[in-house]
Design a protein around this motif. Structure first.
Motif, mmCIF file in Angstrom:
data_model
loop_
_atom_site.group_PDB
_atom_site.id
_atom_site.type_symbol
_atom_site.label_atom_id
_atom_site.label_comp_id
_atom_site.label_asym_id
_atom_site.label_seq_id
_atom_site.Cartn_x
_atom_site.Cartn_y
_atom_site.Cartn_z
ATOM 1 N N LEU A 45 -6.936 -2.277 0.707
ATOM 2 C CA LEU A 45 -6.088 -2.934 1.704
ATOM 3 C C LEU A 45 -4.734 -3.317 1.104
ATOM 4 C CD1 LEU A 45 -5.890 -4.094 4.578
ATOM 5 C CD2 LEU A 45 -6.805 -6.226 3.658
ATOM 6 N N LEU A 46 -4.737 -3.800 -0.127
ATOM 7 C CA LEU A 46 -3.483 -4.169 -0.789
ATOM 8 C C LEU A 46 -2.587 -2.944 -0.977
ATOM 9 C CD1 LEU A 46 -1.844 -6.386 -2.238
ATOM 10 C CD2 LEU A 46 -3.003 -5.671 -4.336
ATOM 11 N N ALA A 47 -3.164 -1.828 -1.417
ATOM 12 C CA ALA A 47 -2.369 -0.613 -1.592
ATOM 13 C C ALA A 47 -1.818 -0.120 -0.262
ATOM 14 C CB ALA A 47 -3.216 0.478 -2.246
ATOM 15 N N PHE A 48 -2.634 -0.203 0.797
ATOM 16 C CA PHE A 48 -2.178 0.200 2.128
ATOM 17 C C PHE A 48 -1.023 -0.686 2.594
ATOM 18 C CE2 PHE A 48 -2.499 -0.431 6.752
ATOM 19 C CZ PHE A 48 -2.184 0.853 7.158
ATOM 20 N N LEU A 49 -1.170 -1.995 2.404
ATOM 21 C CA LEU A 49 -0.122 -2.920 2.855
ATOM 22 C C LEU A 49 1.156 -2.782 2.034
ATOM 23 C CD1 LEU A 49 -2.224 -6.100 3.641
ATOM 24 C CD2 LEU A 49 -1.186 -4.494 5.259
ATOM 25 N N LEU A 50 1.034 -2.396 0.772
ATOM 26 C CA LEU A 50 2.231 -2.173 -0.033
ATOM 27 C C LEU A 50 2.924 -0.861 0.330
ATOM 28 C CD1 LEU A 50 1.066 -3.435 -3.529
ATOM 29 C CD2 LEU A 50 2.758 -4.481 -2.019
ATOM 30 N N CYS A 51 2.182 0.109 0.830
ATOM 31 C CA CYS A 51 2.783 1.374 1.272
ATOM 32 C C CYS A 51 3.417 1.247 2.653
ATOM 33 C CB CYS A 51 1.739 2.481 1.329
ATOM 34 S SG CYS A 51 1.249 3.101 -0.273
ATOM 35 N N LEU A 52 2.923 0.321 3.438
ATOM 36 C CA LEU A 52 3.367 0.191 4.833
ATOM 37 C C LEU A 52 4.867 -0.061 4.977
ATOM 38 C CD1 LEU A 52 1.992 0.502 7.517
ATOM 39 C CD2 LEU A 52 1.584 -1.946 7.561
ATOM 40 N N PRO A 53 5.492 -0.963 4.185
ATOM 41 C CA PRO A 53 6.948 -1.150 4.342
ATOM 42 C C PRO A 53 7.762 0.082 3.968
ATOM 43 C CG PRO A 53 6.007 -2.985 3.132
ATOM 44 C CD PRO A 53 4.936 -1.962 3.275
ATOM 45 N N LEU A 54 7.234 0.914 3.078
ATOM 46 C CA LEU A 54 7.970 2.117 2.682
ATOM 47 C C LEU A 54 7.996 3.130 3.813
ATOM 48 C CD1 LEU A 54 6.566 2.594 -0.917
ATOM 49 C CD2 LEU A 54 8.763 1.624 -0.251
ATOM 50 N N SER A 55 6.815 3.395 4.359
ATOM 51 C CA SER A 55 6.712 4.375 5.430
ATOM 52 C C SER A 55 5.360 4.220 6.104
ATOM 53 C CB SER A 55 6.864 5.786 4.854
ATOM 54 O OG SER A 55 6.471 6.747 5.807
ATOM 55 N N ALA A 56 5.378 4.105 7.420
ATOM 56 C CA ALA A 56 4.121 4.000 8.158
ATOM 57 C C ALA A 56 3.345 5.306 8.049
ATOM 58 C CB ALA A 56 4.400 3.652 9.618
ATOM 59 N N PHE A 57 4.052 6.428 8.025
ATOM 60 C CA PHE A 57 3.402 7.720 7.878
ATOM 61 C C PHE A 57 2.723 7.840 6.521
ATOM 62 C CE2 PHE A 57 3.524 12.126 6.387
ATOM 63 C CZ PHE A 57 2.712 12.720 7.351
ATOM 64 N N LEU A 58 3.417 7.399 5.463
ATOM 65 C CA LEU A 58 2.856 7.435 4.121
ATOM 66 C C LEU A 58 1.613 6.554 4.027
ATOM 67 C CD1 LEU A 58 3.241 8.342 1.125
ATOM 68 C CD2 LEU A 58 4.473 6.201 0.818
ATOM 69 N N ALA A 59 1.675 5.377 4.613
ATOM 70 C CA ALA A 59 0.532 4.467 4.585
ATOM 71 C C ALA A 59 -0.653 5.057 5.344
ATOM 72 C CB ALA A 59 0.928 3.115 5.163
ATOM 73 N N ALA A 60 -0.396 5.641 6.498
ATOM 74 C CA ALA A 60 -1.475 6.250 7.287
ATOM 75 C C ALA A 60 -2.050 7.467 6.552
ATOM 76 C CB ALA A 60 -0.960 6.650 8.661
ATOM 77 N N ALA A 61 -1.193 8.257 5.924
ATOM 78 C CA ALA A 61 -1.665 9.416 5.172
ATOM 79 C C ALA A 61 -2.518 8.965 3.991
ATOM 80 C CB ALA A 61 -0.482 10.251 4.690
ATOM 81 N N PHE A 62 -2.106 7.910 3.317
ATOM 82 C CA PHE A 62 -2.879 7.364 2.198
ATOM 83 C C PHE A 62 -4.260 6.910 2.667
ATOM 84 C CE2 PHE A 62 -4.157 3.412 0.044
ATOM 85 C CZ PHE A 62 -4.472 3.936 -1.198
ATOM 86 N N LEU A 63 -4.301 6.180 3.771
ATOM 87 C CA LEU A 63 -5.566 5.678 4.291
ATOM 88 C C LEU A 63 -6.481 6.823 4.716
ATOM 89 C CD1 LEU A 63 -6.992 3.015 4.809
ATOM 90 C CD2 LEU A 63 -6.104 3.075 7.124
#
Length: 99
Positions: A45-63
């Motif tokens: 969850l922490l990694a997802f939330l840290l990716c979220l401000p960079l790019s929502a697409f990047l965060a969703a792809a990571f998840l």
């Protein structure tokens, strides 16, 4: 001066995370399986939330990638296990035949 301190802090934090974290996780898993699972989910969850401000697409792809590797890949590997063929060759260990 502040830049050097920031670099030192980053290096120290990196050393703590990558050198001491495996020992902590191993001991936590040994003492509490639910605690280890909670820590893993918290870090995800922490990694997802840290990716979220960079790019929502990047965060969703990571998840999606983490979920694919964690759940779907083992499922597919167990499903294709029945199609596995035993191949014998010179690379196999010797099997003594007692006749």
């Amino acid at each position: 001066w502040a830049r050097h301190m920031a670099q030192f802090a980053l290096m120290l934090f990196s050393l703590e995370v990558f050198m001491l974290s495996p020992f902590l996780r191993r001991d936590l898993r040994r003492h509490s399986i639910p605690g280890h699972a909670c820590l893993s989910l918290l870090l995800l969850l922490l990694a997802f939330l840290l990716c979220l401000p960079l790019s929502a697409f990047l965060a969703a792809a990571f998840l999606h990638l983490v979920l694919f590797i964690t759940f779907l890949c083992p499922y597919f590997l167990t499903k294709i296990q029945k199609f596995k063929i035993q191949i014998n060759g010179p690379w196999d260990e010797a099997k003594p035949s007692l006749s």
